[in-house]
Enzyme design. Structure first.
Site, PDB file in Angstrom:
ATOM      1  N   ARG A 191      78.709  35.382   9.999  1.00  0.00           N
ATOM      2  CA  ARG A 191      77.595  35.672   8.764  1.00  0.00           C
ATOM      3  C   ARG A 191      78.482  34.780   7.702  1.00  0.00           C
ATOM      4  O   ARG A 191      77.218  34.410   6.867  1.00  0.00           O
ATOM      5  CB  ARG A 191      78.724  37.383   8.223  1.00  0.00           C
ATOM      6  N   LYS A 227      76.334  32.431  20.234  1.00  0.00           N
ATOM      7  CA  LYS A 227      76.899  33.699  20.654  1.00  0.00           C
ATOM      8  C   LYS A 227      75.889  34.883  20.710  1.00  0.00           C
ATOM      9  O   LYS A 227      75.714  34.925  19.428  1.00  0.00           O
ATOM     10  CB  LYS A 227      78.116  33.720  20.006  1.00  0.00           C
ATOM     11  N   ASP A 238      84.813  47.201  33.094  1.00  0.00           N
ATOM     12  CA  ASP A 238      84.623  48.750  34.321  1.00  0.00           C
ATOM     13  C   ASP A 238      85.493  48.861  35.705  1.00  0.00           C
ATOM     14  O   ASP A 238      86.322  47.863  36.031  1.00  0.00           O
ATOM     15  CB  ASP A 238      83.315  48.813  34.570  1.00  0.00           C
ATOM     16  N   LYS A 248      81.482  41.384  26.738  1.00  0.00           N
ATOM     17  CA  LYS A 248      82.977  41.533  27.215  1.00  0.00           C
ATOM     18  C   LYS A 248      83.216  43.411  28.561  1.00  0.00           C
ATOM     19  O   LYS A 248      83.390  44.552  28.136  1.00  0.00           O
ATOM     20  CB  LYS A 248      82.994  42.896  25.736  1.00  0.00           C
ATOM     21  N   THR A 258      90.553  41.193  16.704  1.00  0.00           N
ATOM     22  CA  THR A 258      91.216  40.940  15.607  1.00  0.00           C
ATOM     23  C   THR A 258      91.029  41.881  14.394  1.00  0.00           C
ATOM     24  O   THR A 258      91.549  41.622  13.609  1.00  0.00           O
ATOM     25  CB  THR A 258      90.228  39.112  15.283  1.00  0.00           C
ATOM     26  N   ASP A 288      78.503  37.417  24.735  1.00  0.00           N
ATOM     27  CA  ASP A 288      79.774  38.037  24.313  1.00  0.00           C
ATOM     28  C   ASP A 288      79.357  39.691  24.754  1.00  0.00           C
ATOM     29  O   ASP A 288      79.119  40.435  23.794  1.00  0.00           O
ATOM     30  CB  ASP A 288      80.193  37.983  23.058  1.00  0.00           C
TER      31      ASP A 288
END
Length: 237
Positions: free
Chosen positions: A214, A32, A64, A61, A122, A59
């Site tokens: 991570r 990603k 608009d 997002k 999330t 990714d």
């Protein structure tokens, strides 16, 4: 892409990405690229990863006016990513235009990137949604509503918490993708996430793909951590 593990490349630049990928040798991964990395490196990071045979979730997002999103998606389609996304809060028309842009930008004979919509992040709690977004319903009700809009618009799935995956698939269909960040081992820190679950919970909930960052990318041994996560995700203990 069912039962995929997507590694979030939360790095500052392409050199850090290269160092992370080196020990994986010729293994093909699902990666990603988010805003931090794409805004630093641009389309070059996509080319860098695709030429090495990796699958890619871009990714960004998008959120608009419909025509702007359509034009942006037309350009992104030419990068030949496997997965892209928009914000469901942009509305059904915007999501439909996003698909039109992807179709228009995909070269003849090629498969268009799958497109999913972000429902509620999330990192968003019930209290935040109610007080800051002024959405008065329960958080899972908001997520289900956005998922239904995405389905009606023709999208392939949504980004959601694993907590909501089973309800979404029951409401809009089992083939609808649920891509879920906020996945942690029981021993991991939660960090900035709010609605977190474990990989076994996600698997049992029918999640299509989990996103892990991570726990793998900051590990002292990323390959070992990746294999540990894959085993947990597939149920191979």
């Amino acid at each position: 892409m069912n039962h995929s593990l997507i590694i979030a490349l939360d790095f500052a630049d392409i050199s850090e990405v290269g160092r992370f990928l080196t020990p994986f040798e010729d293994r093909q991964l699902f990666l990603k690229v988010g805003m931090e990395l794409f805004y630093q490196e641009g389309p070059a990071i996509v080319d860098y990863l695709k030429v090495r045979g990796h699958q890619l979730f871009l990714d960004l997002k998008l959120h608009d006016i419909p025509n702007t999103v359509k034009s942006a998606m037309k350009g992104l389609a030419r990068l030949e990513c496997d997965l892209v996304n928009v914000h469901a809060a942009g509305g059904k028309e915007m999501m439909r235009e996003a698909l039109e842009g992807l179709e228009a930008g995909t070269a003849a004979g090629r498969k268009r990137p799958r497109c999913i919509a972000v429902t509620q992040l999330t990192s968003t709690s019930q209290e935040q949604m109610n007080k800051e977004q002024l959405i008065p319903v329960a958080l899972d009700e908001s997520v289900l509503h956005y998922a239904s809009l995405a389905k009606d618009a023709g999208l392939d799935g949504v980004v959601c918490s694993a907590w909501e995956s089973d309800a979404i698939r029951k409401k809009v269909g089992q083939s609808f993708l649920t891509v879920c960040p906020g996945i942690r081992m029981k021993s991991d820190q939660i960090d900035d996430q709010k609605r977190v679950t474990t990989p076994d919970y996600a698997r049992d909930a029918g999640v299509s793909a989990i996103v892990v960052g991570r726990s793998i990318t900051r590990s002292a041994d990323p390959v070992e951590s990746y294999e540990k996560w894959m085993n947990a995700w597939k149920g191979d203990y």
